[in-house]
Design a protein around this motif. Structure first.
Motif, mmCIF file in Angstrom:
data_model
loop_
_atom_site.group_PDB
_atom_site.id
_atom_site.type_symbol
_atom_site.label_atom_id
_atom_site.label_comp_id
_atom_site.label_asym_id
_atom_site.label_seq_id
_atom_site.Cartn_x
_atom_site.Cartn_y
_atom_site.Cartn_z
ATOM 1 N N GLY A 76 35.541 35.893 37.314
ATOM 2 C CA GLY A 76 36.961 35.596 37.473
ATOM 3 C C GLY A 76 37.243 34.225 36.891
ATOM 4 O O GLY A 76 36.327 33.498 36.510
ATOM 5 N N GLY A 77 38.493 33.890 36.837
ATOM 6 C CA GLY A 77 38.885 32.583 36.330
ATOM 7 C C GLY A 77 38.484 31.470 37.285
ATOM 8 O O GLY A 77 38.080 31.713 38.424
ATOM 9 N N ALA A 78 38.595 30.250 36.791
ATOM 10 C CA ALA A 78 38.280 29.089 37.620
ATOM 11 C C ALA A 78 39.202 29.053 38.835
ATOM 12 O O ALA A 78 40.394 29.350 38.735
ATOM 13 N N TYR A 79 38.636 28.756 39.971
ATOM 14 C CA TYR A 79 39.388 28.605 41.226
ATOM 15 C C TYR A 79 40.157 29.870 41.613
ATOM 16 O O TYR A 79 41.266 29.795 42.116
ATOM 17 N N ASN A 80 39.535 31.031 41.397
ATOM 18 C CA ASN A 80 40.159 32.301 41.755
ATOM 19 C C ASN A 80 39.573 32.900 43.028
ATOM 20 O O ASN A 80 39.840 34.044 43.344
ATOM 21 N N GLY A 81 38.747 32.134 43.749
ATOM 22 C CA GLY A 81 38.232 32.604 45.032
ATOM 23 C C GLY A 81 36.932 33.390 44.967
ATOM 24 O O GLY A 81 36.617 34.123 45.903
ATOM 25 N N LYS A 82 36.193 33.240 43.891
ATOM 26 C CA LYS A 82 34.956 34.008 43.728
ATOM 27 C C LYS A 82 33.934 33.664 44.796
ATOM 28 O O LYS A 82 33.395 34.555 45.465
ATOM 29 N N THR A 83 33.656 32.394 44.976
ATOM 30 C CA THR A 83 32.631 31.970 45.945
ATOM 31 C C THR A 83 33.049 32.330 47.363
ATOM 32 O O THR A 83 32.236 32.835 48.151
ATOM 33 N N ALA B 74 39.196 41.498 44.959
ATOM 34 C CA ALA B 74 38.156 42.072 44.109
ATOM 35 C C ALA B 74 38.584 43.395 43.511
ATOM 36 O O ALA B 74 39.225 44.205 44.161
ATOM 37 N N GLU B 75 38.179 43.599 42.262
ATOM 38 C CA GLU B 75 38.361 44.868 41.581
ATOM 39 C C GLU B 75 37.002 45.256 41.022
ATOM 40 O O GLU B 75 36.436 44.525 40.191
#
Length: 130
Positions: free
Chosen positions: A6-13, A126-127
């Motif tokens: 995902g993009g930066a700061y998109n909540g991945k972690t 999430a997708e």
């Protein structure tokens, strides 16, 4: 191996740690460890930061080495890899930034091919794409 992009700061972690909240996790930030820590799940994030320090002219060798190291780590515990989407069609002017973008693209293709599951994270949602 599970990949989250995902993009930066998109909540991945936050998404991945919430997903694994019942497990003993280890988070590695910005490098690939030689030995897996004792854990139920290993999260490796910000590989881009490690790549910046490599000779990106040799991207094929870098990608092969990363894949080999990750496969070895996966023998010890499940891997959750978090990567930042750097493409989106914007070609940087600076050569080193272009090389980083290109190497990330090649690495991500190889990771996605090896992964059992790939998810795109868009603002914390999430997708599943594989």
């Amino acid at each position: 191996m599970h990949i989250f992009i995902g993009g930066a700061y998109n909540g991945k972690t936050a998404y991945v740690t919430q997903l694994l909240k019942e497990q003993k996790i280890a988070v590695i930030d910005g490098f690939i460890p030689e030995v897996a820590p004792t854990c139920d799940a290993l999260i490796i994030k910000n590989l881009e930061q490690w790549l910046i320090k490599q000779n990106l002219e040799e991207d094929e060798v870098i990608v092969e080495n990363i894949l080999a190291n990750l496969k070895t780590l996966e023998e010890s515990c499940p891997l959750y890899i978090i990567v930042t989407d750097m493409g989106r069609g914007v070609v940087p002017m600076e050569k080193q930034v272009r090389l980083l973008r290109d190497t990330c693209g090649r690495l991500y293709q190889a990771l996605f091919a090896e992964a059992s599951q790939v998810n795109r994270i868009w603002y914390g949602i999430a997708e599943r794409i594989k």
